[in-house]
Structures are given as C-alpha cells and as structure tokens.
Design a protein around this motif. Structure first.
Motif, PDB file in Angstrom:
ATOM      1  N   GLN A  74      74.236 -40.031 -67.974  1.00  0.00           N
ATOM      2  CA  GLN A  74      75.531 -40.193 -67.312  1.00  0.00           C
ATOM      3  C   GLN A  74      76.119 -38.868 -66.828  1.00  0.00           C
ATOM      4  O   GLN A  74      76.490 -38.723 -65.659  1.00  0.00           O
ATOM      5  CB  GLN A  74      76.525 -40.871 -68.258  1.00  0.00           C
ATOM      6  N   ASN A  87      68.506 -42.892 -65.133  1.00  0.00           N
ATOM      7  CA  ASN A  87      69.304 -43.329 -66.278  1.00  0.00           C
ATOM      8  C   ASN A  87      68.685 -44.555 -66.941  1.00  0.00           C
ATOM      9  O   ASN A  87      67.904 -45.285 -66.314  1.00  0.00           O
ATOM     10  CB  ASN A  87      70.743 -43.651 -65.843  1.00  0.00           C
ATOM     11  N   ASN A 104      81.141 -27.644 -72.801  1.00  0.00           N
ATOM     12  CA  ASN A 104      82.362 -28.453 -72.665  1.00  0.00           C
ATOM     13  C   ASN A 104      83.470 -27.944 -73.587  1.00  0.00           C
ATOM     14  O   ASN A 104      84.643 -28.024 -73.258  1.00  0.00           O
ATOM     15  CB  ASN A 104      82.071 -29.912 -73.017  1.00  0.00           C
ATOM     16  N   LEU A 127      87.758 -35.640 -73.438  1.00  0.00           N
ATOM     17  CA  LEU A 127      86.630 -35.311 -72.563  1.00  0.00           C
ATOM     18  C   LEU A 127      86.597 -36.270 -71.379  1.00  0.00           C
ATOM     19  O   LEU A 127      86.294 -35.897 -70.254  1.00  0.00           O
ATOM     20  CB  LEU A 127      85.321 -35.387 -73.358  1.00  0.00           C
ATOM     21  N   ASN A 170      83.780 -31.040 -64.191  1.00  0.00           N
ATOM     22  CA  ASN A 170      82.647 -31.153 -63.261  1.00  0.00           C
ATOM     23  C   ASN A 170      82.936 -30.409 -61.965  1.00  0.00           C
ATOM     24  O   ASN A 170      82.045 -29.801 -61.369  1.00  0.00           O
ATOM     25  CB  ASN A 170      82.314 -32.624 -62.985  1.00  0.00           C
TER      26      ASN A 170
HETATM   27  P1  GDP Z   1      73.486 -39.990 -71.762  1.00  0.00           P
HETATM   28  O1  GDP Z   1      73.861 -40.877 -70.622  1.00  0.00           O
HETATM   29  O2  GDP Z   1      72.878 -40.713 -72.914  1.00  0.00           O
HETATM   30  O3  GDP Z   1      72.639 -38.830 -71.342  1.00  0.00           O
HETATM   31  O4  GDP Z   1      74.809 -39.375 -72.372  1.00  0.00           O
HETATM   32  P2  GDP Z   1      76.122 -38.877 -71.597  1.00  0.00           P
HETATM   33  O5  GDP Z   1      75.698 -38.131 -70.401  1.00  0.00           O
HETATM   34  O6  GDP Z   1      77.054 -40.018 -71.413  1.00  0.00           O
HETATM   35  O7  GDP Z   1      76.789 -37.915 -72.652  1.00  0.00           O
HETATM   36  C1  GDP Z   1      76.124 -36.760 -73.129  1.00  0.00           C
HETATM   37  C2  GDP Z   1      77.110 -35.652 -73.306  1.00  0.00           C
HETATM   38  O8  GDP Z   1      77.464 -35.177 -72.028  1.00  0.00           O
HETATM   39  C3  GDP Z   1      78.418 -36.020 -73.959  1.00  0.00           C
HETATM   40  O9  GDP Z   1      78.299 -35.864 -75.325  1.00  0.00           O
HETATM   41  C4  GDP Z   1      79.397 -35.043 -73.341  1.00  0.00           C
HETATM   42  O10 GDP Z   1      79.375 -33.835 -74.076  1.00  0.00           O
HETATM   43  C5  GDP Z   1      78.828 -34.783 -71.995  1.00  0.00           C
HETATM   44  N1  GDP Z   1      79.455 -35.499 -70.857  1.00  0.00           N
HETATM   45  C6  GDP Z   1      79.430 -36.824 -70.560  1.00  0.00           C
HETATM   46  N2  GDP Z   1      80.008 -37.059 -69.359  1.00  0.00           N
HETATM   47  C7  GDP Z   1      80.369 -35.839 -68.876  1.00  0.00           C
HETATM   48  C8  GDP Z   1      80.986 -35.393 -67.660  1.00  0.00           C
HETATM   49  O11 GDP Z   1      81.294 -36.147 -66.723  1.00  0.00           O
HETATM   50  N3  GDP Z   1      81.197 -34.041 -67.554  1.00  0.00           N
HETATM   51  C9  GDP Z   1      80.856 -33.146 -68.525  1.00  0.00           C
HETATM   52  N4  GDP Z   1      81.124 -31.849 -68.316  1.00  0.00           N
HETATM   53  N5  GDP Z   1      80.285 -33.543 -69.655  1.00  0.00           N
HETATM   54  C10 GDP Z   1      80.041 -34.859 -69.832  1.00  0.00           C
END
Ligand code: GDP
Length: 392
Positions: free
Chosen positions: A10, A38, A169, A179, A187
C-alpha cells in the motif's frame, strides 16, 4: 534521470503515485513508467493514476485479494510465487529509455516489506540498469511487530539493491497527527525531495541550460553500489524583479546575495530534517542540487556549498550542480550516501530481537492468553537471538 517505478504494497503504491504527481506538476517526465504490485485488491483499486494494466495483484489464489495482514514472510512467499506475473508487466516497460529502477515499499507491513526485496532481486538479475530501493520505516507508535518486520526487511532489501534510500515516518510525524491523516503530507514531502533530485539533468525544450547541470551519471555515481542514503531539502522564496517594459531580460539579482542564498539553503537542507536522520560525519559521498530560476543559480554559491559539505562530512566525493526551473523559489536538495552510522536501524534491530524473544516466551507459556500465543514466530527456532536473519 529516467526512472521506472515499482511500488510494492500500500505505501509503495501511494508513494509511487505521489512521485508521479510531482513529475506531472513539474512537467519534467522523469517517470518513464510505473507498476504497482499488491496482495490487497482494495489497495490496488484505491490507486488513482496508475494505469490499470500496470496494477498487478499477487497471491490471488492464496490470499483472495485480502492482503498479508502484516506478515512479511507471507509477503515474500507470494511475491516469489507470482514473480512471473510481475515481470510480465515490467517487460512492457521501455527499459531502453530508463536509467534505473526504483522499488518502493513501506518496510513495517507485510506485502511491501516481504515483496520488495524479492522484486528487486529479480530486476537486478534480469536488467543491467541499477535497481534502487526506497524504504519507509514505521513510526515508533506503530508497535513492535512493525519494528520487527522493518528490521528483517531492511537487512534483506539493502542486500538486493544498488542503494537503499530511507524515509523514517517517525522523524516526520507531527504531534497529534496520526499516520493515516498525515500520510498524504509525508508522501508529498518525500516526493518533492526525490522529484528535485531526479528532475535534475532532465532539461526541457525551451528551458535554460544550467551552468553546471547534474546528469544521471552523477546521481548514479553518488548512490554508488550498495549502502544507504538520506535526503535533505530546503527552499527560500525569491522576489524576482519584473522585466522592465520592452526589456528582454529580467534585471539580474545581486551576485553576493545569490551566493549566500544557495549556501544558506544547502546548509539548512543538510542540517535540517533529513528523510533518515543521520550524522554528516558518517557520509561517504554526497550530491547537492541547487534548483531555481537560472539567474539565481550562482556558480560560486554551488562551489562554496560543495566545499562546505566536504568539510562537514570529511568526504572527498562531493558533487554539485544546478537545475534551472521557472519558479519563485531557490531550493537545495542534498543526497547523503554511503551512511556509516544508522542509529534508527540499530534501534529497530534491538526492538526486533526483544520482540522475537517475547514471542517465543509467549508461545512456550501455557497460561498466556490464546490470542497472544497465536502470534507465533515462524522463523528458525535455532537462530541466535543476537542476529536477525534476512527474509530471503
Ligand atoms: P503492505 O501493504 O502490507 O506493504 O503494508 P502498508 O504499506 O499498508 O504499511 C506498511 C508500513 O508503511 C506502515 O507500517 C507505515 O509505516 C507505512 N505506510 C503506510 N501507508 C503509508 C503512506 O501513505 N505513507 C507513508 N509515508 N508511510 C505509509
């Protein structure tokens, strides 16, 4: 510098789209192509600008499009199983047009954390272009499982890429902001830094050519082969004098002011909030880019800034150049590469080792609540607790 972006998970997809948005707004075109990968169908559907034929659902048969639930071993597994699907889409990318790949992921979750190193490894195996990683570290408030995931993903990812750019972050969280609400802002901040760096050297038609433009090879040489990087950024508004009636050019700004303005922006960029906080003294290589209206990009300012970074870092490998753009700002981006000390990574590794130990104790404790014992640690039970084994 022309890039093919691959966003995994994500955060990977969202940050990838923020970079694409910067590129569109600035009308540069450094993003040659972009692919989102994804395990969660909803996240892929939630993307806004990635073309549909560049969105790849992996693990569909096993996970039914519901994601990995922050299990990064599962993320790595399904990415390995469905690597063929990902590579089929990447094959459509005009790779002869690109200077490098950039694989983007949040390291604290499941899909990006586990999948990004798998994708990066395969890209490096198949293509001659450098493969860079952009890893996002979880904030401290996200909890120990995220820290554990990030630590394991880091040790794996850093080995599979030519350089790993990190964004923490935690260093960017504002008081009282979750967050979720803050992520768009983060972002955008990240995209601006990368945008100025990668736009440098992409001269557009009709645009002034800088006195000492940064080209792709200088960025590639600064990133080097292996290691971790951080980015700094600062900008100052300039009050550009209007061209006089019938005059073809704007009046030139004062040279001394221009020199000092650049030096001051570079200092603020390097000493201010970096994407990954680090000590300047541990930097092996650096690149500074001064961006702004051509008449403000004073060569002496860039040279003095370059020497200042050499003094601060002790590095003899500091490059510098300019990037002329029509803008009301003079901005500086500083790329700090080959970082020696990574206190935040050491902290994450420490939490990871403790968390793993705690999980083992819970597994062994018959009196522990069922839901806690279910948080089983599936790693190799014989591994030494002082080391953190990589995912691959
Ligand atoms: P995945 O889809 O399983 O890879 O997991 P996510 O991407 O949803 O989340 C993984 C980590 O990315 C989270 O623990 C946050 O620290 C970070 N994260 C999720 N969304 C965002 C975003 O839009 N911006 C930023 N900077 N960090 C994010």
């Amino acid at each position: 510098m022309n890039l093919a972006l691959v966003g995994v998970g994500q955060a990977g997809g969202k940050v990838m789209e923020a970079i694409m948005a910067y590129d569109r707004r600035a009308e540069v075109g450094f993003v040659e192509d972009a692919v989102a990968v994804n395990t969660a169908r909803a996240d892929l559907l939630g993307l806004e600008t990635t073309p549909l034929d560049r969105r790849v659902l992996i693990g569909g048969a096993r996970l039914k499009g519901h994601g990995t639930g922050a299990d990064n071993e599962l993320g790595a597994d399904v990415a390995s199983d469905d690597l063929g699907e990902v590579m089929r889409v990447v094959e459509d990318v005009a790779t002869h047009e690109i200077d490098a790949f950039l694989v983007i992921a949040g390291l604290g979750g499941g899909t990006g954390s586990g999948g990004a190193p798998v994708v990066a490894r395969e890209l490096r195996r198949r293509y001659a272009e450098p493969v860079y990683g952009l890893g996002i570290l979880p904030s401290r408030t996200e909890g120990n499982i995220y820290a554990l995931n990030a630590a394991r993903s880091f040790v794996t990812f850093v080995d599979q890429v030519d350089n790993l750019l990190l964004f923490d972050n935690d260093a960017w969280r504002e008081g009282g902001e979750s967050l979720r609400t803050g992520s768009d802002r983060l972002n955008e901040e990240l995209a601006r830094r990368l945008g100025v760096l990668f736009s440098a050297g992409e001269v557009k038609d009709g645009q002034a050519v800088g006195e000492s433009v940064v080209d792709a090879s200088e960025i590639i040489n600064t990133l080097g082969s292996g290691g971790v990087s951080s980015l700094g950024y600062a900008a100052t508004a300039v009050d550009r004098p209007k061209p006089r009636l019938f005059a073809r050019k704007r009046p030139a700004p004062d040279v001394g002011d221009s020199t000092n303005r650049i030096l001051s922006a570079v200092r603020r960029a390097a000493l201010g909030r970096l994407t990954l906080p680090c000590e300047l003294a541990g930097v092996e290589r650096a690149l500074l880019v001064a961006a702004g209206p051509p008449e403000y990009l004073d060569r002496r300012g860039i040279e003095r800034s370059r020497r200042w970074i050499e003094e601060q870092t002790g590095s003899m490998e500091v490059r510098g150049g300019d990037y002329p753009i029509e803008s009301d700002y003079v901005a500086a981006v500083v790329l700090l590469s080959g970082l020696a000390d990574l206190p935040r990574i050491e902290e994450l590794k420490g939490i990871a080792v403790e968390t793993r130990q705690r999980m083992r104790e819970l597994e062994a404790d018959a009196d522990a609540p069922e839901e806690l014992r279910d948080l089983t640690w599936s790693g190799d039970a014989d591994t030494d607790d002082e080391t953190l084994e990589p995912l691959l």
